[in-house]
Design a protein around this motif. Sequence first.
Motif, PDB file in Angstrom:
ATOM      1  N   LEU A  11       0.825  -1.207   0.000  1.00  0.00           N
ATOM      2  CA  LEU A  11       0.000   0.000   0.000  1.00  0.00           C
ATOM      3  C   LEU A  11       0.862   1.261   0.000  1.00  0.00           C
ATOM      4  CD1 LEU A  11      -2.729  -1.154   2.533  1.00  0.00           C
ATOM      5  CD2 LEU A  11      -3.093  -0.658   0.111  1.00  0.00           C
ATOM      6  N   PHE A  12       1.899   1.269   0.825  1.00  0.00           N
ATOM      7  CA  PHE A  12       2.726   2.472   0.920  1.00  0.00           C
ATOM      8  C   PHE A  12       3.507   2.705  -0.374  1.00  0.00           C
ATOM      9  CE2 PHE A  12       6.506   4.880   2.270  1.00  0.00           C
ATOM     10  CZ  PHE A  12       5.888   5.968   2.848  1.00  0.00           C
ATOM     11  N   THR A  13       4.109   1.648  -0.919  1.00  0.00           N
ATOM     12  CA  THR A  13       4.875   1.808  -2.159  1.00  0.00           C
ATOM     13  C   THR A  13       3.973   2.239  -3.305  1.00  0.00           C
ATOM     14  OG1 THR A  13       6.388   0.065  -1.402  1.00  0.00           O
ATOM     15  CG2 THR A  13       6.508   0.674  -3.717  1.00  0.00           C
ATOM     16  N   ASN A  14       2.786   1.673  -3.364  1.00  0.00           N
ATOM     17  CA  ASN A  14       1.831   2.091  -4.399  1.00  0.00           C
ATOM     18  C   ASN A  14       1.415   3.551  -4.184  1.00  0.00           C
ATOM     19  OD1 ASN A  14       0.331   1.624  -6.711  1.00  0.00           O
ATOM     20  ND2 ASN A  14      -1.437   0.850  -5.615  1.00  0.00           N
ATOM     21  N   GLY A  15       1.241   3.938  -2.924  1.00  0.00           N
ATOM     22  CA  GLY A  15       0.873   5.307  -2.633  1.00  0.00           C
ATOM     23  C   GLY A  15       1.940   6.313  -3.045  1.00  0.00           C
ATOM     24  N   LEU A  16       3.209   5.896  -2.987  1.00  0.00           N
ATOM     25  CA  LEU A  16       4.300   6.792  -3.356  1.00  0.00           C
ATOM     26  C   LEU A  16       4.273   7.157  -4.839  1.00  0.00           C
ATOM     27  CD1 LEU A  16       7.286   5.299  -1.324  1.00  0.00           C
ATOM     28  CD2 LEU A  16       6.067   7.437  -0.889  1.00  0.00           C
ATOM     29  N   ARG A  17       3.559   6.405  -5.632  1.00  0.00           N
ATOM     30  CA  ARG A  17       3.433   6.746  -7.055  1.00  0.00           C
ATOM     31  C   ARG A  17       2.574   7.986  -7.253  1.00  0.00           C
ATOM     32  NH1 ARG A  17       1.931   1.270 -10.250  1.00  0.00           N
ATOM     33  NH2 ARG A  17       2.462   2.616 -12.006  1.00  0.00           N
ATOM     34  N   TYR A  18       1.730   8.300  -6.270  1.00  0.00           N
ATOM     35  CA  TYR A  18       0.769   9.400  -6.421  1.00  0.00           C
ATOM     36  C   TYR A  18       0.925  10.492  -5.364  1.00  0.00           C
ATOM     37  CZ  TYR A  18      -1.365   5.435  -8.830  1.00  0.00           C
ATOM     38  OH  TYR A  18      -1.585   4.339  -9.626  1.00  0.00           O
ATOM     39  N   ILE A  19       1.519  10.152  -4.205  1.00  0.00           N
ATOM     40  CA  ILE A  19       1.597  11.078  -3.083  1.00  0.00           C
ATOM     41  C   ILE A  19       3.060  11.479  -2.871  1.00  0.00           C
ATOM     42  CG2 ILE A  19       1.046  11.428  -0.648  1.00  0.00           C
ATOM     43  CD1 ILE A  19      -1.391  10.877  -2.345  1.00  0.00           C
ATOM     44  N   PRO A  20       3.347  12.763  -2.654  1.00  0.00           N
ATOM     45  CA  PRO A  20       4.724  13.181  -2.368  1.00  0.00           C
ATOM     46  C   PRO A  20       5.302  12.451  -1.160  1.00  0.00           C
ATOM     47  CG  PRO A  20       3.360  15.090  -2.859  1.00  0.00           C
ATOM     48  CD  PRO A  20       2.428  13.918  -2.740  1.00  0.00           C
ATOM     49  N   LEU A  21       6.612  12.336  -1.138  1.00  0.00           N
ATOM     50  CA  LEU A  21       7.294  11.495  -0.153  1.00  0.00           C
ATOM     51  C   LEU A  21       7.052  11.957   1.287  1.00  0.00           C
ATOM     52  CD1 LEU A  21       9.167   9.026  -0.094  1.00  0.00           C
ATOM     53  CD2 LEU A  21      11.106  10.593  -0.203  1.00  0.00           C
TER      54      LEU A  21
ATOM     55  N   PHE B 202      -6.313  15.626  -2.091  1.00  0.00           N
ATOM     56  CA  PHE B 202      -7.664  15.147  -1.788  1.00  0.00           C
ATOM     57  C   PHE B 202      -8.157  14.270  -2.946  1.00  0.00           C
ATOM     58  CE2 PHE B 202     -12.341  15.729  -1.170  1.00  0.00           C
ATOM     59  CZ  PHE B 202     -12.403  15.179   0.091  1.00  0.00           C
ATOM     60  N   THR B 203      -7.577  13.079  -3.039  1.00  0.00           N
ATOM     61  CA  THR B 203      -7.903  12.108  -4.079  1.00  0.00           C
ATOM     62  C   THR B 203      -7.998  10.729  -3.430  1.00  0.00           C
ATOM     63  OG1 THR B 203      -5.607  11.529  -4.623  1.00  0.00           O
ATOM     64  CG2 THR B 203      -6.542  13.462  -5.729  1.00  0.00           C
ATOM     65  N   PRO B 204      -8.583   9.745  -4.119  1.00  0.00           N
ATOM     66  CA  PRO B 204      -8.636   8.388  -3.552  1.00  0.00           C
ATOM     67  C   PRO B 204      -7.263   7.808  -3.248  1.00  0.00           C
ATOM     68  CG  PRO B 204     -10.174   8.589  -5.383  1.00  0.00           C
ATOM     69  CD  PRO B 204      -9.375   9.858  -5.365  1.00  0.00           C
ATOM     70  N   ALA B 205      -6.201   8.332  -3.877  1.00  0.00           N
ATOM     71  CA  ALA B 205      -4.856   7.794  -3.655  1.00  0.00           C
ATOM     72  C   ALA B 205      -4.394   7.961  -2.219  1.00  0.00           C
ATOM     73  CB  ALA B 205      -3.860   8.467  -4.604  1.00  0.00           C
ATOM     74  N   ILE B 206      -4.952   8.944  -1.483  1.00  0.00           N
ATOM     75  CA  ILE B 206      -4.527   9.154  -0.106  1.00  0.00           C
ATOM     76  C   ILE B 206      -4.931   7.971   0.771  1.00  0.00           C
ATOM     77  CG2 ILE B 206      -6.593  10.314   0.764  1.00  0.00           C
ATOM     78  CD1 ILE B 206      -2.909  11.281   1.447  1.00  0.00           C
ATOM     79  N   LEU B 207      -5.901   7.169   0.304  1.00  0.00           N
ATOM     80  CA  LEU B 207      -6.302   5.982   1.063  1.00  0.00           C
ATOM     81  C   LEU B 207      -5.186   4.940   1.114  1.00  0.00           C
ATOM     82  CD1 LEU B 207      -9.965   5.533  -0.260  1.00  0.00           C
ATOM     83  CD2 LEU B 207      -9.233   6.511   1.922  1.00  0.00           C
TER      84      LEU B 207
END
Length: 294
Positions: free
Chosen positions: A94-104, A156-161
């Motif tokens: 989840l975290f690695t996938n989130g890093l594709r969309y969310i700043p570090l 504020f996107t679904p990626a923050i989940l």
Amino acid sequence: MSVSPSPFNDTEQPLKGIVLICLAVLLFASHDTLSKYLSAFYPIVMVVWARYVVHTLLMLVVFVPRSGFSAVVRTKRPGLQFLRALCLIGTSMLFTNGLRYIPLAEATAVNFLAPLLVTALSVPLLGERVGRGQWLAVLAGFVGVLIVVRPGGALFTPAILLPLGSALCFGFYQLLTRKLSGIDSPTTSNFLTGILNSLIMSALLPFFWSTPTLLHGLFMIGLGTCGMLGHLLLTQAFRHAAPAMLAPFSYGQILFAGMYGYLIFGHTPDNYGLVGITVICLSGLAVAWTQRKR
């Protein structure tokens, strides 16, 4: 990502413990930076696979010659160990996938909700008592996240989940680590987690394989090495200083993540992001402080 402390043998060198935990969180931030970079070129499954395989091979080299393979993998609660491994692999995916969309920096800060979630979940799952101050700190941490991902903001996107889900998985992972701490040794728990997750990711790898370049292959080796060394340094840090003393320095990982985010990815958090990150850090420190008092 960090692990729960093992029982420490020497509390007479707090400065050494502080230096070690600062080095550990620098390595964890480096690990996350490599994950973010590699995830832009390769499937998430392959990046996470490389992390666990390298980590496990290094543990084989470090621990097995000293203790023997059978002693390292012997566990009294295999079911809990398997569940713990699944929680950590969920965190990684989840975290690695989130890093594709969310700043570090922002993703790292959101993931630091895990200690607050541990506080909240320890009541129904472990039967622990949590005071009013701790509940207020947990609530403040979630307010910090809302500030970071405020409605109308870029995050504020679904990626923050994804980092939120990672924090939840890591919270359960820490609870299981706490439950297993009096049953199996930290070496056994971490080694079994590495083996199980390496096997799981290896089973998935043929469906996601993409041959890496030489440079990216070295980065993948560095990814697992940073994770392994970070865990070793963290364990040693808790041998020299109490967890409550070291807790504030663990939040240095967010600072290092922000530094890498700026230097490598050209991103700096906006003012709201900085406020939200500060609130999350302060709430986590408040929980650590109240635990120290208790």
